[in-house]
Design an enzyme around this catalytic site. Structure first.
Site, PDB file in Angstrom:
ATOM      1  N   CYS A  39      -1.002  11.654   4.889  1.00 21.87           N
ATOM      2  CA  CYS A  39      -1.874  10.549   4.487  1.00 21.87           C
ATOM      3  C   CYS A  39      -1.513  10.142   3.070  1.00 21.87           C
ATOM      4  O   CYS A  39      -1.404  11.006   2.193  1.00 21.87           O
ATOM      5  CB  CYS A  39      -3.347  10.948   4.510  1.00 21.87           C
ATOM      6  SG  CYS A  39      -4.013  11.341   6.117  1.00 21.87           S
ATOM      7  N   GLU A  42       0.891  -1.170   0.000  1.00 18.83           N
ATOM      8  CA  GLU A  42       0.000   0.000   0.000  1.00 18.83           C
ATOM      9  C   GLU A  42       0.919   1.207   0.000  1.00 18.83           C
ATOM     10  O   GLU A  42       1.579   1.495   0.989  1.00 18.83           O
ATOM     11  CB  GLU A  42      -0.925  -0.039   1.219  1.00 18.83           C
ATOM     12  CG  GLU A  42      -2.132   0.891   1.083  1.00 18.83           C
ATOM     13  CD  GLU A  42      -1.875   2.251   1.699  1.00 18.83           C
ATOM     14  OE1 GLU A  42      -1.531   3.179   0.924  1.00 18.83           O
ATOM     15  OE2 GLU A  42      -1.990   2.382   2.917  1.00 18.83           O
TER      16      GLU A  42
END
Length: 496
Positions: A296, A263
């Site tokens: 993020c 990820e």
């Protein structure tokens, strides 16, 4: 010494583990190395923790292998679920402590940290519920054969988590791996090891046998590299930058071809159409980029606004960003704390300077806040072009660009003009526009009239250079299982 007494303004005094958690015990590293953990709010040293070297990785992997090949392999799915639920209950019981530790070494606002821990609880419970629902199937082929397909655990899983959501990533990784019957060696990020070690102290209390969950602190180039290339690790899962993801993929390929999920980074578009509720859109665009200090992977760092409302939107967005409270993470009204480290702080400031040098306009921010701690003002750039570094590259900080578009087709083209494809958002009142644009965007997650609203039931992961595989939801179970086909001959003769 493998623990030290620390104190936070939110939790008071507590016992902070500093050792490597192997076989349900905190131990010193084999080479006796330690490293400093820095408080990003004031740049002071919080404590030292033990550093895992290649020797320690070998020991942790051996512990995980012994557990996997031993009693854990025979553990019932129902009991695996109970253990995960026990762990979730302990997270919930210790929410104030865990949140405080997150704020201490990560710098995130305490209100946000509490939200993270609540999500950890939900994630662990969700996968606790999945543990006894992983099923196979029977496939009919011919009358004289009986065929079944079953899902089996992969084995020893190396897990390498990032510093932006230390405990949430801890839960995201451990939950599905344990539900599927694997054992784990998890490496925390060197910038933020404290929360992961406190969480590890709950593993034994939850009832897990020794060796099932091992948590080590160390550096990516040493411990992370050792996990990625280890010949007795069956699977590696990594969350972090695309650059490091490539390194891990190469290490896995050149060792034992271990399975890999990644990820990785993002440069996500946040698209606002002229028919959107502008005040609602501004709230979500603000949250989309400045939440968690902009740290993020799915941050909405490329804002595209339809030209008819562009000027109005820029003015209101600037005013909204200026209201974000930047400061002490333990203050109740703080929205944005410091960046996680000096390295990250310097990197972001370099990008801000690059934007200025390229001719972009700083609508607000663009400077350090204060003279102590790694605080950066929320920064918005306008008058940008698609070839600017601040538009093309992941900054991983409280910095966004904002540009105009004319038509729906333009918005889609701009949204997809990135090597990344982790997330995107569309703001509109028109359902047809929402669906058409969502379907056309090359991103693993598309939010409509919202942003950053992840949930443990929903899969999360990227297209293109944003990764391989999916975290969360039922999809994550595929990361930690392998498929076995069994075909049983019922007849006696070889043929006929």
């Amino acid at each position: 010494m493998t623990s030290v007494q620390l104190e936070t303004p939110h939790s008071g005094k507590y016992e902070q583990p500093t050792g490597l958690f192997i076989n349900n015990e905190f131990v010193k590293g084999q080479e006796g190395k330690t490293f400093d953990v820095i408080n990003p709010s004031d740049e002071s040293v919080i404590t030292q923790v033990h550093e895992a070297t290649e020797k320690d990785v070998d020991i942790a992997v051996a512990a995980a292998r012994k557990a996997f090949e031993g009693s854990w392999r025979q553990e019932t799915p129902e009991n695996r679920g109970k253990l995960l639920n026990n762990l979730a209950n302990l997270f919930e019981k210790n929410i104030d402590l865990l949140a405080a530790v997150e704020s201490l070494d990560n710098g995130k606002a305490i209100s946000m940290a509490k939200g993270d821990i609540s999500m950890c609880v939900g994630c662990l419970r969700y996968y606790g519920g999945w543990a006894d629902k992983i099923t196979g199937k029977v496939i009919d082929t011919t009358p004289d054969t009986f065929n079944y397909v079953k899902k089996e655990p992969i084995g020893v899983c190396g897990q390498i988590i990032p510093w932006n959501f230390p405990l949430l990533m801890w839960a995201w990784k451990i939950g599905p791996a344990i539900a599927c019957g694997n054992t784990v060696v998890l490496k925390t990020a060197e910038q933020t090891p404290l929360g992961g070690l406190v969480a590890a102290s709950l593993v034994k209390e939850a009832g897990f046998p020794p060796g099932v969950i091992n948590v080590i602190s160390g550096f990516g180039k040493v411990a992370g590299a050792a996990l990625s290339s280890h010949m007795d690790v069956d699977k590696v899962a990594f969350t972090g930058s695309t650059v490091v993801g490539r390194t891990i993929l190469k290490a896995a390929a050149s060792s034992n071809l271990k399975k890999v999920t990644l990820e990785l980074g993002g440069k996500s578009p946040n698209i606002v159409f002229e028919d959107a509720d502008i005040d609602n859109a501004i709230s979500w665009v603000n949250f989309g980029i400045f939440f968690n200090h902009g740290q993020c992977c799915c941050a909405g760092s490329r804002v595209y606004v339809q030209e008819s409302i562009y000027d109005k939107f820029v003015q209101k967005f600037k005013e909204r960003a200026q209201k974000n409270v930047v400061g002490d993470p333990f203050a109740a009204d703080t929205f944005q704390g410091p960046q996680v480290s000096k390295v990250q702080f310097d990197r972001i400031m370099e990008y801000i300077q690059a934007g200025k040098d390229a001719g972009a306009t700083v609508e607000t921010g663009g400077k350090r806040k204060g003279d102590k701690g790694y605080f950066i003002e929320p920064t918005i750039f306008s008058n940008v072009t698609e070839d600017m570094k601040i538009v093309k590259e992941e900054i991983f900080g409280p910095v966004c660009s904002i540009a105009k578009f004319k038509t729906k087709e333009d918005a889609i083209k701009l949204g997809n003009a990135s090597t990344y494809g982790l997330a995107a958002a569309v703001h509109t009142k028109n359902l047809n526009t929402a669906i058409e644009v969502s379907n056309a965007l090359k991103a693993g997650t598309v939010w409509v009239n919202t942003y950053n609203t992840l949930h443990h039931q929903m899969p999360f992961g990227g297209y293109k250079e944003s990764g391989i595989g999916r975290e969360l939801g039922e999809d994550a179970l595929a990361n930690y299982t392998q498929t076995k086909t069994v075909s049983i001959r019922l007849g006696d003769a070889l043929f006929g």
